[in-house]
Write a protein that holds these residues in place. Structure first.
Motif, short mmCIF file in Angstrom:
data_model
loop_
_atom_site.label_atom_id
_atom_site.label_comp_id
_atom_site.label_asym_id
_atom_site.label_seq_id
_atom_site.Cartn_x
_atom_site.Cartn_y
_atom_site.Cartn_z
N THR A 1 -9.35 -0.77 22.92
CA THR A 1 -9.64 -2.05 22.24
C THR A 1 -10.57 -1.90 21.06
OG1 THR A 1 -11.64 -2.42 23.70
CG2 THR A 1 -9.57 -3.38 24.52
N ARG A 2 -11.13 -0.79 20.88
CA ARG A 2 -11.85 -0.40 19.49
C ARG A 2 -11.10 -0.20 18.16
NH1 ARG A 2 -14.19 4.57 22.25
NH2 ARG A 2 -14.36 5.24 20.11
N LEU A 3 -9.79 -0.01 18.54
CA LEU A 3 -8.96 0.13 17.35
C LEU A 3 -8.68 -1.31 16.82
CD1 LEU A 3 -7.28 2.36 16.08
CD2 LEU A 3 -5.15 1.41 17.59
N PRO A 4 -8.99 -1.29 15.48
CA PRO A 4 -8.55 -2.45 14.79
C PRO A 4 -7.10 -3.12 15.00
CG PRO A 4 -9.75 -0.91 13.38
CD PRO A 4 -9.41 -0.54 14.36
N ASP A 5 -6.88 -4.45 15.35
CA ASP A 5 -5.51 -4.88 15.54
C ASP A 5 -4.98 -4.49 16.64
OD1 ASP A 5 -5.94 -6.76 13.42
OD2 ASP A 5 -4.96 -5.12 12.08
N GLU B 1 -2.05 -6.23 18.45
CA GLU B 1 -0.72 -6.35 17.68
C GLU B 1 -0.20 -5.00 17.70
OE1 GLU B 1 -3.64 -7.92 16.65
OE2 GLU B 1 -2.65 -9.68 17.53
N ARG B 2 -0.89 -3.74 17.45
CA ARG B 2 -0.39 -2.62 17.31
C ARG B 2 0.22 -1.73 18.53
NH1 ARG B 2 -3.65 1.40 13.68
NH2 ARG B 2 -1.84 2.54 13.88
N ILE B 3 -0.50 -1.98 19.85
CA ILE B 3 -0.35 -1.15 20.82
C ILE B 3 0.47 -1.77 21.83
CG2 ILE B 3 -1.58 -0.17 23.07
CD1 ILE B 3 -3.97 0.22 21.34
N THR B 4 1.47 -0.86 22.42
CA THR B 4 2.33 -0.92 23.75
C THR B 4 1.89 0.11 24.76
OG1 THR B 4 4.44 -1.79 22.53
CG2 THR B 4 4.69 -0.67 24.46
N SER C 1 -3.85 -2.53 37.57
CA SER C 1 -3.40 -2.14 36.20
C SER C 1 -3.22 -3.05 35.34
CB SER C 1 -2.42 -0.98 36.35
OG SER C 1 -2.86 0.22 37.03
N LEU C 2 -1.98 -3.78 35.72
CA LEU C 2 -1.86 -5.11 35.09
C LEU C 2 -2.89 -6.16 34.64
CD1 LEU C 2 0.62 -6.58 33.60
CD2 LEU C 2 1.22 -7.56 35.72
N ASP C 3 -3.71 -6.35 35.65
CA ASP C 3 -4.64 -7.22 35.56
C ASP C 3 -5.61 -6.75 34.47
OD1 ASP C 3 -3.44 -9.13 37.08
OD2 ASP C 3 -4.89 -8.63 38.61
N ASN C 4 -5.98 -5.44 34.46
CA ASN C 4 -6.66 -5.00 33.67
C ASN C 4 -6.38 -4.98 32.27
OD1 ASN C 4 -8.95 -3.10 32.66
ND2 ASN C 4 -7.72 -1.23 32.63
N LEU D 1 -8.04 -7.53 29.18
CA LEU D 1 -8.28 -6.57 28.06
C LEU D 1 -7.90 -7.21 26.48
CD1 LEU D 1 -8.63 -2.89 29.12
CD2 LEU D 1 -10.73 -4.61 28.60
N GLY D 2 -6.81 -8.19 26.77
CA GLY D 2 -6.10 -8.71 25.70
C GLY D 2 -5.06 -8.13 25.24
N TYR D 3 -4.19 -7.13 26.02
CA TYR D 3 -3.08 -6.62 25.86
C TYR D 3 -2.15 -7.62 25.99
CZ TYR D 3 -5.32 -2.19 25.08
OH TYR D 3 -6.01 -1.26 24.81
N LYS D 4 -1.04 -7.60 24.74
CA LYS D 4 -0.07 -8.80 25.04
C LYS D 4 1.15 -8.61 26.09
CE LYS D 4 -0.42 -10.37 20.24
NZ LYS D 4 0.25 -10.43 19.00
N PRO D 5 1.48 -9.53 27.15
CA PRO D 5 2.49 -9.23 28.07
C PRO D 5 3.61 -8.59 27.72
CG PRO D 5 1.40 -11.41 28.19
CD PRO D 5 0.92 -10.73 26.85
N ALA D 6 4.14 -8.94 26.51
CA ALA D 6 5.36 -8.46 25.79
C ALA D 6 5.57 -6.90 25.36
CB ALA D 6 5.92 -9.11 24.71
N GLN D 7 4.01 -6.63 25.51
CA GLN D 7 3.73 -4.94 24.98
C GLN D 7 3.09 -4.37 26.13
OE1 GLN D 7 2.95 -6.64 20.75
NE2 GLN D 7 1.63 -4.92 21.20
#
Length: 253
Positions: free
Chosen positions: A143-147, A150-153, A162-165, A169-175
């Motif tokens: 999460t320290r990585l800019p954007d 948007e960038r991470i799958t 694991s999914l809840d975590n 943390l703000g990771y997108k469901p589609a990714q």
């Protein structure tokens, strides 16, 4: 007199070791980190599975209670703290210790880094989609990585925690991909292409953990693989360990 082994399992090899010991009629006490890990072991009168996470004091107490003939550490090569604690507990209590260690893999063309911080530092100076294959434990670091959203799958185990975590943390469901590995080369290729991955972050989980298929898939899609390096460590591979267990316990030594 009963023969006993304490097996600290964190890899797919643990199941094979437990099965081999049970076939030799050795009571094997298996320690795993999660209920999911415990579910992979069959019901067997010689296999006793527990999911408790142990401190150093817990390990020493357990060793003195069970009195195993051998302590067998088959944890993941990156579970450094766990391995160090097991070794310390064995020294403290005087029980024999053996390390089952996946052989390291060749990794030509990779960017090798010492830790996640260095991987993030490198990625911060790049552009393009990133595919994480290092599990859910270190998602917070990225999460320290800019954007990052948007960038991470990320590819994680199909576990609620694991999914809840990842979601919290703000990771997108589609990714977020929730699947149990190891993954074949073709499946890796399909996932990497679907994500448009330019960078893939991985640990060296060895051939048994699917690292070689991952490495070949990264090359196939033209992505650069960033490898979190292992700490220096020595141990024996699965075949050596199984042969030694058979020799030791088939003769009752």
């Amino acid at each position: 007199m009963k023969r006993k082994v304490w097996l600290i399992a964190g890899t797919i090899e643990g199941r094979k070791i437990a099965d081999a010991l049970a076939a030799l009629q050795v009571d094997v006490y298996v320690s795993v980190a999660t209920a999911y890990g415990a579910s992979l072991y069959p019901e067997n009168p010689f296999i006793h599975v527990q999911t408790k996470r142990m401190t150093f004091a817990d390990m020493c107490a357990f060793l003195r209670e069970v009195q195993p003939d051998l302590v067998l550490d088959s944890t993941h090569p990156y579970a450094v703290v766990v391995t160090e604690t097991i070794q310390k507990a064995c020294r403290e209590t005087g029980f024999p210790y053996k390390r089952m260690l996946r052989p390291a893999s060749e990794h030509p063309g990779c960017i090798t880094v010492k830790d996640f911080g260095e991987a993030i530092e490198i990625l911060s100076g790049t552009e393009g989609p990133v595919f994480l294959t290092t599990g859910s434990k270190n998602l917070v670091d990225f999460t320290r990585l800019p954007d990052y959203a948007e960038r991470i799958t990320c590819r994680i185990l199909p576990l609620r925690d694991s999914l809840d975590n990842a979601l919290n943390l703000g990771y997108k469901p589609a990714q977020i991909i929730c699947m149990q590995g190891p993954f074949a080369k073709d499946l890796n290729i399909a996932m990497f292409r679907r994500a448009g991955a330019k960078f893939i972050v991985s640990k060296d989980s060895g051939k048994a953990g699917g690292f070689e298929d991952k490495l070949e898939a990264a090359a196939e899609v033209g992505a650069k693989l960033i490898l979190i390096d292992r700490n220096p460590e020595t141990g024996e591979d699965l075949e050596q360990v199984l042969a030694e267990l058979k020799e030791k316990f088939s003769t009752g030594q």
